[in-house]
Design a protein around this motif. Structure first.
Motif, PDB file in Angstrom:
ATOM      1  N   UNK A   1      11.838   8.112   2.228  1.00 39.42           N
ATOM      2  CA  UNK A   1      10.891   7.069   1.822  1.00 39.42           C
ATOM      3  C   UNK A   1      10.231   7.415   0.493  1.00 39.42           C
ATOM      4  N   UNK A   2       9.972   6.362  -0.254  1.00 38.48           N
ATOM      5  CA  UNK A   2       9.199   6.458  -1.490  1.00 38.48           C
ATOM      6  C   UNK A   2       8.246   5.289  -1.466  1.00 38.48           C
ATOM      7  N   UNK A   3       6.971   5.525  -1.725  1.00 38.62           N
ATOM      8  CA  UNK A   3       5.994   4.481  -1.459  1.00 38.62           C
ATOM      9  C   UNK A   3       4.846   4.452  -2.456  1.00 38.62           C
ATOM     10  N   UNK A   4       4.322   3.248  -2.625  1.00 37.19           N
ATOM     11  CA  UNK A   4       3.069   3.094  -3.347  1.00 37.19           C
ATOM     12  C   UNK A   4       1.930   3.585  -2.465  1.00 37.19           C
ATOM     13  N   UNK A   5       0.741   3.553  -2.993  1.00 41.89           N
ATOM     14  CA  UNK A   5      -0.414   3.998  -2.260  1.00 41.89           C
ATOM     15  C   UNK A   5      -1.513   2.944  -2.344  1.00 41.89           C
ATOM     16  N   UNK A   6      -2.514   2.983  -1.480  1.00 38.91           N
ATOM     17  CA  UNK A   6      -2.706   3.925  -0.383  1.00 38.91           C
ATOM     18  C   UNK A   6      -1.580   3.799   0.652  1.00 38.91           C
ATOM     19  N   UNK A   7      -1.251   4.904   1.286  1.00 41.72           N
ATOM     20  CA  UNK A   7      -0.179   4.878   2.268  1.00 41.72           C
ATOM     21  C   UNK A   7      -0.619   4.249   3.581  1.00 41.72           C
ATOM     22  N   UNK A   8      -1.931   4.168   3.796  1.00 48.29           N
ATOM     23  CA  UNK A   8      -2.447   3.616   5.049  1.00 48.29           C
ATOM     24  C   UNK A   8      -3.879   3.149   4.837  1.00 48.29           C
ATOM     25  N   UNK A   9      -4.365   2.403   5.813  1.00 45.60           N
ATOM     26  CA  UNK A   9      -5.740   1.896   5.716  1.00 45.60           C
ATOM     27  C   UNK A   9      -6.765   2.907   6.193  1.00 45.60           C
ATOM     28  N   UNK A  10      -6.333   3.895   6.994  1.00 46.54           N
ATOM     29  CA  UNK A  10      -7.258   4.900   7.501  1.00 46.54           C
ATOM     30  C   UNK A  10      -6.681   6.289   7.299  1.00 46.54           C
ATOM     31  N   UNK A  11      -7.554   7.273   7.270  1.00 50.36           N
ATOM     32  CA  UNK A  11      -7.118   8.662   7.132  1.00 50.36           C
ATOM     33  C   UNK A  11      -6.262   9.080   8.316  1.00 50.36           C
TER      34      UNK A  11
ATOM     35  N   UNK B   1       8.214  10.686  -0.721  1.00 48.12           N
ATOM     36  CA  UNK B   1       7.510  10.745  -1.995  1.00 48.12           C
ATOM     37  C   UNK B   1       6.509   9.630  -2.129  1.00 48.12           C
ATOM     38  N   UNK B   2       5.417   9.911  -2.798  1.00 51.58           N
ATOM     39  CA  UNK B   2       4.367   8.923  -3.039  1.00 51.58           C
ATOM     40  C   UNK B   2       4.172   8.787  -4.541  1.00 51.58           C
ATOM     41  N   UNK B   3       4.043   7.562  -5.004  1.00 48.85           N
ATOM     42  CA  UNK B   3       3.915   7.297  -6.436  1.00 48.85           C
ATOM     43  C   UNK B   3       2.644   7.953  -6.977  1.00 48.85           C
TER      44      UNK B   3
END
Length: 385
Positions: free
Chosen positions: A107-117, A135-137
């Motif tokens: 997976x490669x993703x934009x952020x935030x990765x989620x709405x909560x910690x 990976x995270x952008x």
């Protein structure tokens, strides 16, 4: 030649289309793929995913992309898909990433990765346990201006670093008379919008990448423009913050304390050279970096201004700084990180900017909002898996 099939979800949005498809994946494809250390090439084949059939089809036809779908679930169960990329709205992201990793997709993703910690940390656990490359952008660390700034840090240019000051933002039109240049959901808290949620995850990796670990935060958020107009010209209540003013305490790898302050606002007019600028001051020198440009001033070249409000200023302070050369050809930052991520996928190794880094960004945003609500400084706990 190895070909990686990449399901790209969210490419009808501004970032997904312009930065990730148009300026990253398509140029990589047109160049014959990414060159690997052994001299072979890794080619990419995008598979477009989106909810609006007409929009996805039009983009596919415009760029000669053979495969596209409105069925996101189908690409996750398709064994020919190697990588899942996500640029959807934040509220849809955690579930999609979870499903992709459990299906064995990198997976490669934009952020935030989620709405909560809690969700963000769980994503990091799933990535660890599944063994996929995640990976995270972290695009801003690949910008020419920040690449130059980081080089100055690595070369010891600043001496002992004392502080960082950042200014980010521009005027986003309300949408009543002039059309807004950002989507309306960005200004509705219930839809995942908000300056703090949007930008503190960026500032966390920028501060980590340039200076060191973020140890505490004190923030003040504001909704300066309470009413905006959506894409249909209908007024709506802006329930999310459109500005966030933060002070962060940093600890460098050498153990030195650094104070960072960053102002972020969609309700500010630009009087600076670039839309974002960071000034780093140290005992031996200072530098100001934007998206592309970086200027510096050494201790020996620092002038000695004297405060005298009775006389007009005759010296040009900007002319007393020297531009830092790139000394290399610096490509589009999004494309550069895509190439690095794809090489990591090919080598079956971790990407240096993974889901745990993204979780720290979500954590900083949560604590920033809490700090503003409670009016106090908050220390940042260490996240462990």
């Amino acid at each position: 030649m190895t070909v990686l099939r990449i399901a790209m979800n969210g490419i009808t949005g501004r970032m997904g289309y312009r930065q990730h498809l148009l300026r990253s994946i398509l140029p990589i494809r047109e160049a014959g793929g990414v060159e690997l250390p052994d001299g072979t090439r890794l080619q990419v084949e995008p598979v477009l995913v989106g909810r609006r059939e007409a929009a996805v089809r039009e983009i596919a036809e415009r760029h000669g992309i053979e495969h596209w779908t409105t069925d996101a679930e189908s690409v996750l169960t398709d064994p020919s898909i190697d990588v899942y990329f996500d640029a959807q709205v934040t509220s849809r992201r955690a579930a999609a990433l979870t499903a992709a990793m459990k299906a064995g997709k990198h997976i490669y993703t934009e952020k935030p990765t989620a709405e909560t910690l809690e969700e963000a940390v769980e994503l990091a656990r799933i990535a660890r346990d599944s063994g996929v490359t995640a990976g995270v952008v972290h695009d801003k660390l690949y910008l020419p201006g920040l690449v130059k700034l980081r080089r100055l840090v690595d070369e010891g240019f600043f001496g002992r670093i004392l502080s960082l000051r950042g200014e980010f933002g521009y005027w986003v039109f309300e949408g009543e008379v002039q059309e807004a240049q950002r989507p309306s959901w960005n200004y509705r808290k219930e839809d995942g919008g908000g300056m703090t949620v949007d930008m503190f995850c960026h500032w966390n990796y920028v501060l980590e990448g340039i200076l060191g670990d973020v140890k505490s935060v004190i923030a003040k958020t504001a909704t300066h423009i309470p009413t905006r107009w959506d894409e249909q010209g209908t007024p709506y209540a802006a329930t999310a913050d459109d500005a966030s003013y933060g002070i962060f305490e940093i600890e460098t790898p050498a153990g030195d304390p650094v104070i960072a302050q960053i102002n972020s606002s969609w309700a500010v007019r630009v009087y600076r050279d670039e839309l974002v600028e960071f000034q780093v001051d140290g005992t031996h020198g200072s530098a100001v970096a934007g998206l592309t440009k970086c200027v510096a001033q050494q201790r020996a070249h620092t002038p000695k201004p004297v405060w005298n409000p009775d006389l007009p200023v005759t010296e040009s302070f900007r002319d007393q700084w020297s531009e830092v050369p790139a000394n290399a050809e610096l490509d589009n930052g999004f494309k550069l990180q895509w190439e690095e991520f794809l090489r990591d996928v090919a080598a079956k190794r971790e990407h240096r900017f993974g889901l745990l880094s993204a979780a720290r960004g979500v954590q900083l945003a949560e604590l920033g909002l809490q700090s503003s609500a409670e009016g106090r400084r908050l220390e940042i706990p260490t996240i462990s898996l």
